[in-house]
Design a protein around this motif. Structure first.
Motif, PDB file in Angstrom:
ATOM      1  N   SER A  86       0.849  -1.188   0.000  1.00  0.00           N
ATOM      2  CA  SER A  86       0.000   0.000   0.000  1.00  0.00           C
ATOM      3  C   SER A  86       0.887   1.242   0.000  1.00  0.00           C
ATOM      4  CB  SER A  86      -0.892   0.017   1.245  1.00  0.00           C
ATOM      5  OG  SER A  86      -0.094   0.193   2.414  1.00  0.00           O
ATOM      6  N   ILE A  87       0.287   2.394  -0.191  1.00  0.00           N
ATOM      7  CA  ILE A  87       1.041   3.652  -0.145  1.00  0.00           C
ATOM      8  C   ILE A  87       1.736   3.798   1.201  1.00  0.00           C
ATOM      9  CG2 ILE A  87       0.823   6.171  -0.123  1.00  0.00           C
ATOM     10  CD1 ILE A  87      -1.372   5.905  -2.208  1.00  0.00           C
ATOM     11  N   GLU A  88       1.071   3.369   2.270  1.00  0.00           N
ATOM     12  CA  GLU A  88       1.647   3.493   3.615  1.00  0.00           C
ATOM     13  C   GLU A  88       2.933   2.681   3.758  1.00  0.00           C
ATOM     14  OE1 GLU A  88      -1.581   3.042   2.954  1.00  0.00           O
ATOM     15  OE2 GLU A  88      -2.189   5.080   3.505  1.00  0.00           O
ATOM     16  N   ASP A  89       3.067   1.611   2.979  1.00  0.00           N
ATOM     17  CA  ASP A  89       4.281   0.804   3.044  1.00  0.00           C
ATOM     18  C   ASP A  89       5.507   1.565   2.551  1.00  0.00           C
ATOM     19  OD1 ASP A  89       3.394  -1.752   4.080  1.00  0.00           O
ATOM     20  OD2 ASP A  89       2.291  -1.999   2.217  1.00  0.00           O
ATOM     21  N   GLY A  90       5.296   2.659   1.818  1.00  0.00           N
ATOM     22  CA  GLY A  90       6.404   3.437   1.296  1.00  0.00           C
ATOM     23  C   GLY A  90       6.972   4.451   2.257  1.00  0.00           C
ATOM     24  N   ALA A  91       6.348   4.641   3.418  1.00  0.00           N
ATOM     25  CA  ALA A  91       6.836   5.631   4.385  1.00  0.00           C
ATOM     26  C   ALA A  91       8.148   5.161   5.005  1.00  0.00           C
ATOM     27  CB  ALA A  91       5.789   5.869   5.465  1.00  0.00           C
ATOM     28  N   LEU A  92       9.176   6.000   4.963  1.00  0.00           N
ATOM     29  CA  LEU A  92      10.471   5.665   5.543  1.00  0.00           C
ATOM     30  C   LEU A  92      10.500   6.067   7.008  1.00  0.00           C
ATOM     31  CD1 LEU A  92      12.915   6.723   2.678  1.00  0.00           C
ATOM     32  CD2 LEU A  92      11.750   4.535   3.049  1.00  0.00           C
ATOM     33  N   ASP A  93      10.955   5.148   7.843  1.00  0.00           N
ATOM     34  CA  ASP A  93      11.041   5.373   9.285  1.00  0.00           C
ATOM     35  C   ASP A  93      12.498   5.681   9.634  1.00  0.00           C
ATOM     36  OD1 ASP A  93      11.068   5.333  12.024  1.00  0.00           O
ATOM     37  OD2 ASP A  93      10.214   3.318  12.234  1.00  0.00           O
ATOM     38  N   TRP A  94      12.771   6.949   9.872  1.00  0.00           N
ATOM     39  CA  TRP A  94      14.152   7.391  10.079  1.00  0.00           C
ATOM     40  C   TRP A  94      14.718   6.947  11.423  1.00  0.00           C
ATOM     41  CZ3 TRP A  94      15.832   8.659   5.565  1.00  0.00           C
ATOM     42  CH2 TRP A  94      14.957   9.224   4.628  1.00  0.00           C
ATOM     43  N   SER A  95      13.880   6.412  12.306  1.00  0.00           N
ATOM     44  CA  SER A  95      14.383   5.912  13.585  1.00  0.00           C
ATOM     45  C   SER A  95      15.029   4.537  13.441  1.00  0.00           C
ATOM     46  CB  SER A  95      13.253   5.850  14.618  1.00  0.00           C
ATOM     47  OG  SER A  95      12.300   4.846  14.270  1.00  0.00           O
ATOM     48  N   GLN A  96      14.880   3.915  12.279  1.00  0.00           N
ATOM     49  CA  GLN A  96      15.495   2.622  12.031  1.00  0.00           C
ATOM     50  C   GLN A  96      16.938   2.799  11.555  1.00  0.00           C
ATOM     51  OE1 GLN A  96      12.828   0.717   9.189  1.00  0.00           O
ATOM     52  NE2 GLN A  96      11.854  -0.404  10.863  1.00  0.00           N
ATOM     53  N   PRO A  97      17.747   1.740  11.623  1.00  0.00           N
ATOM     54  CA  PRO A  97      19.113   1.810  11.088  1.00  0.00           C
ATOM     55  C   PRO A  97      19.103   2.044   9.579  1.00  0.00           C
ATOM     56  CG  PRO A  97      18.836  -0.095  12.519  1.00  0.00           C
ATOM     57  CD  PRO A  97      17.462   0.460  12.283  1.00  0.00           C
ATOM     58  N   LEU A  98      20.219   2.558   9.070  1.00  0.00           N
ATOM     59  CA  LEU A  98      20.323   2.860   7.645  1.00  0.00           C
ATOM     60  C   LEU A  98      20.021   1.641   6.779  1.00  0.00           C
ATOM     61  CD1 LEU A  98      21.097   4.637   5.232  1.00  0.00           C
ATOM     62  CD2 LEU A  98      23.490   4.024   5.658  1.00  0.00           C
ATOM     63  N   ASP A  99      20.513   0.461   7.141  1.00  0.00           N
ATOM     64  CA  ASP A  99      20.278  -0.734   6.329  1.00  0.00           C
ATOM     65  C   ASP A  99      18.790  -0.988   6.140  1.00  0.00           C
ATOM     66  OD1 ASP A  99      22.975  -1.093   6.097  1.00  0.00           O
ATOM     67  OD2 ASP A  99      23.103  -2.798   7.476  1.00  0.00           O
ATOM     68  N   ALA A 100      18.016  -0.823   7.194  1.00  0.00           N
ATOM     69  CA  ALA A 100      16.573  -1.066   7.116  1.00  0.00           C
ATOM     70  C   ALA A 100      15.872   0.014   6.299  1.00  0.00           C
ATOM     71  CB  ALA A 100      15.975  -1.141   8.513  1.00  0.00           C
TER      72      ALA A 100
END
Length: 306
Positions: free
Chosen positions: A202-216
């Motif tokens: 879904s569109i929501e799956d494209g949101a990047l979570d900056w609290s995660q490590p760079l690899d993720a």
């Protein structure tokens, strides 16, 4: 072999071309022309365009209902081959060809059964991707596997690039299986290992979570590019991220913090920054990330994801 081929997107085209070169394609089943672009012009699917180019009969069907089943049965096919058609094959159509149907799926089954195997594998950070050809059964992607092959991908390949590579390699794999079914040497084995699922994104799956490590963060960017598209919010504005790479800059930024570099914007994650090179702000054309940032009204407190 007298085949019926079912497929719709560009990823199915290499298999259609490969099979058409050495087998009798009685018909190509694809989804109806769809409205595309701002003017919503009715446009044939990539598979339909290829079938027209090859002079193959086309059955356009939004779903494989009784009418489609009757038209296919009248062709008396030896085998059905399906690659990303976009609809389910149910009985009695499942048993209509002499040898049933085989399916090219872009994962190493039983991993990533479902609609988005390449995208989900990349998001999960899988080091190896692949393709499988299996006997179609009523359960989702659960049939016995005739052949599977891991594929080397270009470093940092996004989902579209990965799918292109898998489509070409999978076409050859499928042709080998069809040939083996034709000469009676094909053997399928039950799937073994842990089952993982790959539901549609879904569109929501494209949101990047900056609290995660760079690899993720980068793994998600790869998996959702180009569709449904990676994005973040900046000062309440949604910004689509079109091009990004892990930063070689060793500076540590707070998650979501944005710093302009020479050719990119560095956005902080839980570890190293992501270098964002091209973006598309909501309602505007695509542009370099640095050009957008220079024209964006902001202060030092602005963070990505906020």
């Amino acid at each position: 072999m007298r085949l019926v081929f079912a497929g719709t997107p560009a990823a199915a085209v290499p298999t259609l071309r490969t099979l058409a070169a050495s087998h009798d394609i009685a018909a190509v089943v694809t989804r109806p022309d769809a409205p595309l672009g701002r003017r919503r012009v009715l446009t044939p699917s990539p598979v339909a365009r290829t079938a027209e180019e090859l002079g193959l009969p086309i059955i356009r069907a939004a779903r494989l209902d009784d009418e489609a089943t009757g038209r296919i049965a009248a062709l008396r096919p030896d085998l059905g081959v399906i690659v990303a058609y976009g609809g389910l094959v149910r009985e009695p159509l499942l048993s209509t060809p002499v040898h049933g149907w085989i399916n090219l799926h872009f994962s190493l089954l039983p991993q990533w059964r479902g609609a988005a195997p390449v995208q989900r594998a990349l998001i999960a950070g899988d080091a190896v991707l692949g393709a499988s050809v299996f006997q179609l059964v009523p359960a989702l992607d659960a049939g016995d596997v005739f052949a599977a092959r891991a594929v080397d991908l270009p470093e940092a390949a996004t989902a579209d690039v990965a799918l292109e590579v898998l489509a070409e390699d999978g076409a050859r794999l499928t042709a080998d299986v069809v040939d083996a079914i034709a000469d009676g040497s094909a053997v399928a084995a039950p799937q073994e290992g842990e089952v993982t699922l790959a539901p549609k994104l879904s569109i929501e799956d494209g949101a990047l979570d900056w609290s995660q490590p760079l690899d993720a963060v980068f793994a998600r960017f790869r998996g959702v590019t180009p569709e449904p598209g990676a994005h973040t919010t900046v000062d309440g504005l949604r910004v689509k991220i079109l091009d990004a790479v892990p930063s070689r800059d060793e500076q540590k930024l707070e998650p979501g913090a944005i710093v302009a570099a020479k050719h990119a914007l560095l956005i902080g994650t839980a570890t190293a920054p992501l270098a964002v090179r091209r973006v598309q702000p909501a309602g505007k054309p695509a542009m370099t990330a640095t050009d957008w940032w220079r024209g964006f009204r902001r202060d030092d407190s602005v963070r990505a994801g906020a």
